[in-house]
Design a protein around this motif. Structure first.
Motif, short mmCIF file in Angstrom:
data_model
loop_
_atom_site.label_atom_id
_atom_site.label_comp_id
_atom_site.label_asym_id
_atom_site.label_seq_id
_atom_site.Cartn_x
_atom_site.Cartn_y
_atom_site.Cartn_z
N LEU A 100 0.84 -1.21 0.00
CA LEU A 100 0.00 0.00 0.00
C LEU A 100 0.87 1.25 0.00
CD1 LEU A 100 -2.86 -0.88 2.53
CD2 LEU A 100 -2.96 -0.93 0.04
N ALA A 101 1.95 1.21 0.77
CA ALA A 101 2.82 2.39 0.87
C ALA A 101 3.57 2.65 -0.43
CB ALA A 101 3.81 2.22 2.02
N ARG A 102 3.74 1.63 -1.26
CA ARG A 102 4.48 1.80 -2.52
C ARG A 102 3.57 2.09 -3.71
NH1 ARG A 102 8.74 -3.31 -2.30
NH2 ARG A 102 9.75 -2.77 -0.33
N THR A 103 2.26 1.95 -3.53
CA THR A 103 1.34 2.09 -4.65
C THR A 103 0.70 3.47 -4.66
OG1 THR A 103 0.81 -0.27 -4.48
CG2 THR A 103 -0.66 1.10 -5.81
N PRO A 104 0.93 4.28 -5.69
CA PRO A 104 0.28 5.60 -5.78
C PRO A 104 -1.22 5.44 -6.02
CG PRO A 104 2.20 5.44 -7.23
CD PRO A 104 1.89 4.06 -6.79
N VAL A 105 -2.00 6.36 -5.48
CA VAL A 105 -3.45 6.29 -5.66
C VAL A 105 -3.82 6.44 -7.13
CG1 VAL A 105 -4.05 7.10 -3.35
CG2 VAL A 105 -3.62 8.78 -5.16
N ARG A 106 -3.01 7.15 -7.89
CA ARG A 106 -3.34 7.37 -9.31
C ARG A 106 -3.31 6.07 -10.11
NH1 ARG A 106 2.03 9.43 -9.15
NH2 ARG A 106 1.24 11.50 -8.67
N VAL A 210 -13.57 11.34 2.44
CA VAL A 210 -12.33 12.06 2.73
C VAL A 210 -11.58 12.34 1.43
CG1 VAL A 210 -12.08 11.16 5.07
CG2 VAL A 210 -11.11 9.88 3.14
N PHE A 211 -10.50 13.12 1.56
CA PHE A 211 -9.73 13.54 0.39
C PHE A 211 -8.24 13.29 0.62
CE2 PHE A 211 -13.58 15.98 0.55
CZ PHE A 211 -14.01 16.06 -0.76
N VAL A 212 -7.55 12.99 -0.46
CA VAL A 212 -6.08 12.89 -0.44
C VAL A 212 -5.56 13.60 -1.68
CG1 VAL A 212 -5.98 10.74 0.87
CG2 VAL A 212 -6.08 10.65 -1.63
N LYS A 213 -4.30 13.97 -1.62
CA LYS A 213 -3.71 14.67 -2.77
C LYS A 213 -3.31 13.68 -3.86
CE LYS A 213 0.81 14.84 -0.48
NZ LYS A 213 1.88 15.74 0.02
N GLU A 214 -3.02 14.22 -5.02
CA GLU A 214 -2.71 13.41 -6.19
C GLU A 214 -1.47 12.55 -5.99
OE1 GLU A 214 -2.35 14.10 -11.04
OE2 GLU A 214 -2.11 15.77 -9.64
N GLU A 215 -0.49 13.02 -5.21
CA GLU A 215 0.75 12.28 -5.00
C GLU A 215 0.66 11.27 -3.87
OE1 GLU A 215 0.58 15.60 -5.13
OE2 GLU A 215 1.36 15.89 -7.17
N VAL A 236 -9.64 11.87 -4.76
CA VAL A 236 -8.31 12.41 -5.04
C VAL A 236 -8.46 13.76 -5.72
CG1 VAL A 236 -6.11 12.03 -6.22
CG2 VAL A 236 -7.40 10.07 -5.32
N THR A 237 -7.86 14.78 -5.14
CA THR A 237 -7.81 16.10 -5.75
C THR A 237 -6.34 16.52 -5.86
OG1 THR A 237 -7.99 17.24 -3.62
CG2 THR A 237 -10.05 16.72 -4.76
#
Length: 259
Positions: A100-106, A210-215, A236-237
């Motif tokens: 999970l820590a290595r996988t970007p949300v994008r 909730v929201f998280v940033k693109e990175e 994601v915003t």
């Protein structure tokens, strides 16, 4: 230069010999043992029964011991190699939390362009949207109805289970003398959001995201989701602010699939 080339060639020959000496030795011992057993058996045929039996009883175990030693060497080596490989795979295995820590949300999110949603138009009164229209958006792999503002900002996430509860509550018998409500599917979004589902209104439940940033990574998304009780949606915003246009969407299933 010639000395360096000769040295390299010597190293190559030496390396090949070291890698193959044991195999050649084992093959030689095996062939000699097998041939020795055959020769011993054929030779003892020309001797008296007692002498032949004594000779065979002495030499046959010797040859058998040689062959057994070879087999033990090779099988133990293969077992050790397999055990070593298994330990290496165990050490190198990435835990779900590390993944999970290595996988970007994008890489996992549903892009905004592929999200099936109800987009409000400029000047449209959201309160007049009928529940019937929202129910049409449920299905085809979606168990949620997303409502976006004209700017692409997420405003409500209404789960199918919430819609079904509202319809069931509205379809229940009413008390005598109470005003007759509109049919559940004809009810407005305003009525839906004001309806109570347990200790909260549907409007409060519909804003539970909730929201998280693109990175951000999936670990960030999971942490943000777990920080809000009952939250099952992460948007994601660009910088993780709620008033920014949505770039992507992740559900609790998307995040925890590998856990």
């Amino acid at each position: 230069m010639s000395e360096e080339v000769s040295g390299r060639q010597a190293n190559v020959v030496e390396g090949w010999w070291e890698r193959n000496f044991k195999n050649h030795l084992a093959a030689l011992v095996f062939v000699c043992s097998f041939g020795g057993v055959l020769l011993t058996a054929s030779w003892t045929l020309g001797q008296s029964a007692e002498i032949g039996r004594q000779i065979f009883n002495v030499l046959a175990p010797l040859f058998g011991t040689w062959v057994g030693t070879i087999l033990a060497f090779y099988f133990s080596r293969e077992n050790f190699k397999e055990a070593n490989d298994a330990v290496s795979r165990l050490v190198d295995r990435v835990t779900p939390e590390q993944r999970l820590a290595r996988t970007p949300v994008r890489d996992v999110m549903k892009p905004r362009a592929s999200i099936k949603a109800r987009d409000l138009k400029e000047g449209e009164e959201e309160g007049k949207i009928a529940v019937r229209e929202l129910m049409k958006l449920v299905g085809e792999g979606y168990s949620r109805v997303l409502i976006f503002t004209p700017r692409g900002v997420i405003k409500y996430v209404i789960h199918e289970s919430t819609l079904n509860k509202f319809i069931a509550d509205r379809s229940a018998p009413i008390e005598a003398g109470a005003p007759l409500p509109a049919p559940p599917l004809d009810a407005s979004l305003t009525e839906l959001l004001a309806h109570r589902a347990g200790s909260q209104t549907i409007g409060e439940i519909a804003r539970r995201f909730v929201f998280v940033k693109e990175e951000a990574t999936l670990a960030d998304a999971r942490a943000a989701m777990l920080a809000v009780k009952g939250c099952e949606d992460v948007f994601v915003t660009k910088s993780g602010k709620q008033d920014e246009p949505v770039l992507g969407w992740l559900t609790n299933t998307d995040i925890t699939r590998d856990l």
